[in-house]
Structure formats: structure tokens, C-alpha cells
Design a protein around this motif. Structure first.
Motif, short mmCIF file in Angstrom:
data_model
loop_
_atom_site.label_atom_id
_atom_site.label_comp_id
_atom_site.label_asym_id
_atom_site.label_seq_id
_atom_site.Cartn_x
_atom_site.Cartn_y
_atom_site.Cartn_z
N ALA A 121 7.46 4.10 43.03
CA ALA A 121 7.86 3.50 43.74
C ALA A 121 7.42 4.54 45.35
O ALA A 121 7.60 3.91 46.98
CB ALA A 121 9.06 3.82 44.47
N PHE A 122 7.38 5.96 45.23
CA PHE A 122 7.34 7.00 46.22
C PHE A 122 5.25 7.10 46.79
O PHE A 122 5.04 7.92 47.30
CB PHE A 122 7.91 8.14 45.60
N ARG A 123 4.41 6.18 44.87
CA ARG A 123 3.39 7.51 44.76
C ARG A 123 2.50 6.99 45.84
O ARG A 123 1.34 7.51 46.44
CB ARG A 123 2.86 6.62 43.92
N ASP A 124 2.12 5.84 46.36
CA ASP A 124 1.64 4.82 47.46
C ASP A 124 1.44 6.06 48.99
O ASP A 124 0.96 7.07 49.13
CB ASP A 124 1.38 3.68 47.91
N ALA A 125 3.16 6.37 49.25
CA ALA A 125 3.06 7.00 50.28
C ALA A 125 2.49 8.32 50.21
O ALA A 125 2.18 8.67 51.12
CB ALA A 125 4.63 6.80 49.99
N TRP A 126 3.09 8.69 49.27
CA TRP A 126 2.50 10.03 48.93
C TRP A 126 0.89 10.69 48.87
O TRP A 126 0.34 11.24 49.58
CB TRP A 126 3.05 10.92 47.08
N GLN A 130 1.45 10.36 53.84
CA GLN A 130 3.11 9.39 54.27
C GLN A 130 4.56 10.57 54.60
O GLN A 130 5.62 10.46 53.83
CB GLN A 130 3.23 8.25 54.63
N ARG A 131 4.12 12.06 54.72
CA ARG A 131 5.38 13.03 55.26
C ARG A 131 5.36 13.19 56.52
O ARG A 131 5.12 13.13 57.46
CB ARG A 131 4.35 14.37 54.08
N ALA A 223 -0.50 18.81 56.52
CA ALA A 223 -1.42 19.51 55.44
C ALA A 223 -2.35 18.76 54.56
O ALA A 223 -2.04 17.39 54.01
CB ALA A 223 -0.31 20.20 54.34
N ARG A 224 -3.60 19.15 53.98
CA ARG A 224 -4.10 18.17 52.19
C ARG A 224 -2.98 17.96 51.84
O ARG A 224 -2.25 18.42 51.83
CB ARG A 224 -4.81 18.91 52.08
N GLN A 225 -3.21 17.00 51.11
CA GLN A 225 -2.17 16.27 50.03
C GLN A 225 -2.32 17.63 49.06
O GLN A 225 -1.33 17.79 48.15
CB GLN A 225 -2.80 15.24 49.32
#
Length: 258
Positions: A121-126, A130-131, A223-225
Motif C-alpha cells: 500500500a505504501f511502497r510506491d509512495a515511498w 512522496q514524503r 532527501a534521497r530515498q
């Protein structure tokens, strides 16, 4: 499970503390699932050319046997913050229908720091960076140490707002084409936290929101991921204050971050 937090009371707090300017106060002071509030996102601005010696001047000075001043170092990147109205309860971009979106959102109020990059559910946003920052005046937990759940309000000792880490998503209704922005709160393990380890169901893992340091807001947003998780650390217990909520039905928020 997170079910409620408290919004800021005045527009001045958004402007003075977070440097954003909502057009109006969110309609809901006490935030619950699928209610509208919003989040802060950021965008890096184009870097300005540093002041210093131009290359042509430096070459000429070298030919003449003179010295020139060292070029000025690049200025720190500037970040433009934006307030975005949105729903609390993330709706992933791949959801197929409005009905499914309504069912999923109440179950996606929080994302675990440890698994946000791998949970479907959150992987694509992270991974898309998309923080966001979610302004809060306080959040609520249940104190069950006496055997009875006592709703407890957690806020900063100095009364200032908190900027909590989150992730956001944009969903487009395939039937109508309408767009919905939504967000989830990021949480940390709090089993060893001097304050937050007291709250939550017996035997369950203790959790708390990832409250960001005030000086890290822009860095968190841009920041970078691979560096983002470094900003999510347990907020010091002595900077937080816990107060039981009055025992009235309209002032009994459900437990949060349990």
C-alpha cells in the motif's frame, strides 16, 4: 491503531511554525479516518549561481602572475514548502474503484517506518519520494495500565506544534476522473521510549509518530530515498507531556499509535 490527532488551532501557527499559508483552517480540529486536513510537501528550487571570481578573470590574473580570491562555495539548496489539502487515510494510486478507496483508507492511517518501503500500500509512495510533514498539536493514546483504557493526550512540553513524518499519494477515480490526495502517518517502535512504552494494549508492540526535528523539515522533504530514514528518530521523552482526557463521551478519542 491510529484513529485521531489534533489539528492546529490557528492559521498563524501554520504560517509562523511551518512557513506555509493554508487558504483556510481545516474544517476538522480533531482528525479521524477519511476526514480532510492536509500535509506539507517540498520542492527544491533551482540553485543560484554562487558569487565569486569569474573563470575569465581568473585566467587573466593567472597570466599576469597575480592571485585572485577563492570562489565562493555553493549556497545550501532552497526548498519551497507547499500546503496541500488532503484526506487522512492513504489511498494507493492503483486502487480500482471509489468503493475500494473508502474501504482501504481507514486501514491505512499509519505506515510503519520499518516496512514502508516494502508494504504494497505504501511502497510506491515511498519509492517515488512522496514524503510529507503532517502538522499536529497533539496525538492520543490509550493508557491501559490500570486495566481500563484511559485516553491520554500527548503534546510538546512547550506547547508548540509537532511536524510528523508522513507519506502521500494521489489517486484518480477511474469512473469520474476526479483526483484525491491522501496521506498516512509514519510511526516508530517505542518499546524502549521512556514515555510512549507506557501506552497501548498489553503485550502489543508500542508505537509512536515519527516527530521530526524542526531543523530537519526541508531535508526530510527533499532527501534521497536512501537517506530519508535517518530523519525518523524517537522524539525525546522529556520534550513530551501526557495528560488524561476528560471522561466525557465527546472527549474520549480512541487510542492512537498503539
Amino acid at each position: 491503531m491510529t484513529t485521531q490527532y489534533e489539528n492546529l488551532a490557528t492559521l498563524a501557527l501554520w504560517t509562523d511554525f511551518f512557513k506555509v499559508s493554508p487558504a483556510e483552517l481545516p474544517a476538522e480540529r480533531q482528525m479521524r479516518a477519511r476526514r480532510m486536513s492536509g500535509f506539507i510537501r517540498g520542492q527544491l528550487l533551482p540553485a543560484a549561481e554562487p558569487a565569486g571570481t569569474a573563470p575569465a578573470a581568473a585566467d587573466a590574473a593567472s597570466a599576469a602572475g597575480t592571485t585572485t580570491a577563492e570562489p565562493t562555495k555553493k549556497a545550501a539548496p532552497q526548498v519551497a514548502r507547499e500546503w496541500v489539502p488532503a484526506q487522512w487515510g492513504l489511498v494507493p494510486s492503483w486502487v480500482k474503484s471509489e468503493k475500494d478507496a473508502k474501504l482501504r483508507a481507514p486501514k491505512l492511517l499509519v505506515a510503519l517506518n520499518e516496512t514502508v518501503s516494502t508494504t504494497q500500500a505504501f511502497r510506491d509512495a515511498w519509492l517515488a519520494g512522496q514524503r510529507c510533514i503532517i502538522p499536529m498539536q497533539a496525538f492520543y493514546v490509550d493508557d491501559v495500565r490500570t486495566g481500563k483504557a484511559i485516553p491520554t493526550r500527548i503534546a510538546r512540553v512547550d506547547g508548540q506544534p509537532m511536524g510528523v513524518a508522513g507519506v502521500w499519494s494521489q489517486w484518480t477515480d477511474p469512473d469520474t476522473g476526479s483526483e484525491l490526495l491522501s496521506y498516512a502517518v509514519l510511526t516508530l517502535n517505542a518499546n524502549s521510549h521512556a514515555l510512549m512504552r507506557r501506552y497501548g494494549p498489553q503485550g502489543a508492540e508500542r508505537r509512536m509518530p515519527a516527530i521530526l526535528g524542526e531543523g530537519t523539515y526541508d531535508a526530510w522533504l527533499t532527501a534521497r530515498q536512501d537517506k530519508a530514514r535517518e530523519f525518523m528518530r524517537a522524539y525525546p521523552a522529556n520534550w513530551l507531556l501526557a495528560n488524561p482526557v476528560e471522561h466525557k463521551k465527546d472527549k474520549k478519542p480512541k487510542g492512537l499509535f498503539d
